[in-house]
Design an enzyme around this catalytic site. Structure first.
Site: not given
Ligand code: GLU
Length: 419
Positions: A61, A106-108
């Site tokens: 995201v 962001a992060k994933g």
């Protein structure tokens, strides 16, 4: 309506509502600030060691692209879902803006139980995850880093996979890499060091002597272990530590370097000592000077908050404290000094930023310079947060997040809405 859901996402929405109300942000601006710009969900098929195939679900995201590329970690854990990843991306945005980095958040992550896959399968999964993400990331689009369940080795595989597809070495595609593969000195220690540095500052300001002060650490991964080590080096006694396997308690102070060697060899603190075992459910409410939650989100709810017996709550994890608990802590702010996550654990992304800058320039710094500059940025952000909390008579978390949200809002408003 949004695809994001779940308790962690609700928490990020709730916190943003508090900030937006405090800043009197008009309703029609709120969704633009809060909702992620992009989200990608991928299927990562890998060959298992037994010859079968398993498909893992992966996410990324990217919250906002207003200030530069997005930045944030990649989490490998069974709890990962799109709502959790979105919340973590939103928090990265406020964190980066608060400390002045030219990034959106962001992060994933991948939903995977690491205890069920081999090292070779982990490499396949890491490489396939990055390969599927190639159309969506880039050194000037989105830069990944480690988070829960990932480490320097995984970052090296990400960098290698991206580079093989580009036909050249692109170290600046991820941060948190091994120093041997374009990483920076001081990144491994950065988050824990930052937590300990800020906790020490607060102890000094509260006139609590470091020598003999006590610390309790929940979580013994990269953040918790280096926070414990630094605090011990400052003269504190680390009286309790926990991880997913259990907890250890020693009123005389645990031997942190020995515990780190043990955890490095065996993957956890299990088996370090049978005499020192302790109920992990009680770790957060042990009396101590500094409490560092450095594990999962939402571990401090209203009930735990009522029972905290620490003088300083230094949030190493992202989102360890629920909004209900924040209401309790607001009433207890003279007893418990909160250093909120977006400031307290920002040392990690600050040094990731230094790594990215060094990789782009191919000019590498001494560790002393990395750490000095990290502390300078953290100290400046700490001063700004405390001044804002006093001026507006608001809790530290509200102040820290308000500063972050305001910066993103100002950038969006001055750039305007395209087209
Ligand atoms: N995952 C870390 C965080 O939550 C580090 C992110 C980064 O270094 O980009 O802040």
């Amino acid at each position: 309506m949004t695809v994001y859901s779940g308790p962690v996402f609700e928490m990020a929405v709730n916190q943003f509502g508090v900030i937006a109300n405090h800043l009197s942000i008009p309703m029609d601006e709120r969704d633009r600030l809060l909702l992620p710009k992009r989200a990608v969900i991928i299927s990562c098929p890998i060959h298992r060691d037994d010859g079968s195939i398993t498909v893992f679900e992966g996410y990324r995201v990217q919250h906002h692209l207003t200030l530069g590329p997005t930045k944030g970690g990649t989490r490998f854990a069974p709890s990962v879902d799109i709502g959790e990843v979105a919340a973590l991306a939103i928090w990265m945005s406020w964190k980066c803006a608060l400390v002045g980095l030219p990034y959106g958040g962001a992060k994933g992550g991948v939903r995977v139980d690491l205890s069920t896959i081999s090292k070779r399968e982990l490499e396949s999964l890491s490489r396939r995850y990055m390969q599927e993400m190639i159309p969506f990331v880039g050194p000037h689009t989105d830069v990944m880093a480690p988070d829960m369940g990932t480490n320097e080795q995984v970052m090296a595989w990400f960098m290698d996979t991206y580079s093989m597809y580009q036909g050249r070495t692109v170290t600046e595609i991820v941060t948190g890499k091994p120093v041997a593969s374009g990483g920076t000195l001081g990144r491994r220690e950065a988050t824990g060091r930052g937590v300990a540095h800020l906790a020490k500052r607060v102890l000094n300001e509260l006139s609590i002597s470091l020598n003999g002060a006590t610390a309790v650490i929940q979580g013994f991964g990269n953040v918790g272990s280096y926070a414990a080590l630094e605090l011990q080096q400052f003269g504190l006694k680390v009286i309790a530590v926990s991880d997913h396997t259990g907890a250890l308690h020693d009123p005389a102070g645990l031997d942190i370097p020995a515990l780190m060697r043990h955890a490095g060899k065996h993957g956890s603190i299990a088996g370090f000592s049978s005499q020192l075992q302790f109920d992990p459910a009680d770790i957060l409410t042990l009396p101590c000077d500094v409490l560092v939650p450095a594990a999962m989100e939402r571990v401090i709810d209203a009930k735990v908050a009522e029972n905290l017996k620490c003088r300083v709550l230094a949030e190493g994890a992202n989102g360890p404290t629920t909004p209900d608990a924040d209401l309790v802590l607001e009433k207890r702010q003279d007893e418990v000094f909160l250093i909120p996550d977006v400031l307290c654990n920002a040392g990690g992304v600050i040094v990731s930023y230094f790594e990215w800058v060094q990789d782009l320039q191919q000019l590498f710094w001494e560790e002393e310079e990395v750490t000095r500059r990290e502390y300078q940025i953290l100290d400046r952000a700490f001063d700004t947060m405390v001044a804002r909390a006093r001026a507006d008579n608001i809790p530290h978390r509200t102040a820290a997040m308000a500063i972050g949200v305001e910066k993103v809002r100002a950038a969006k408003n001055t750039r305007g809405l395209f087209p």
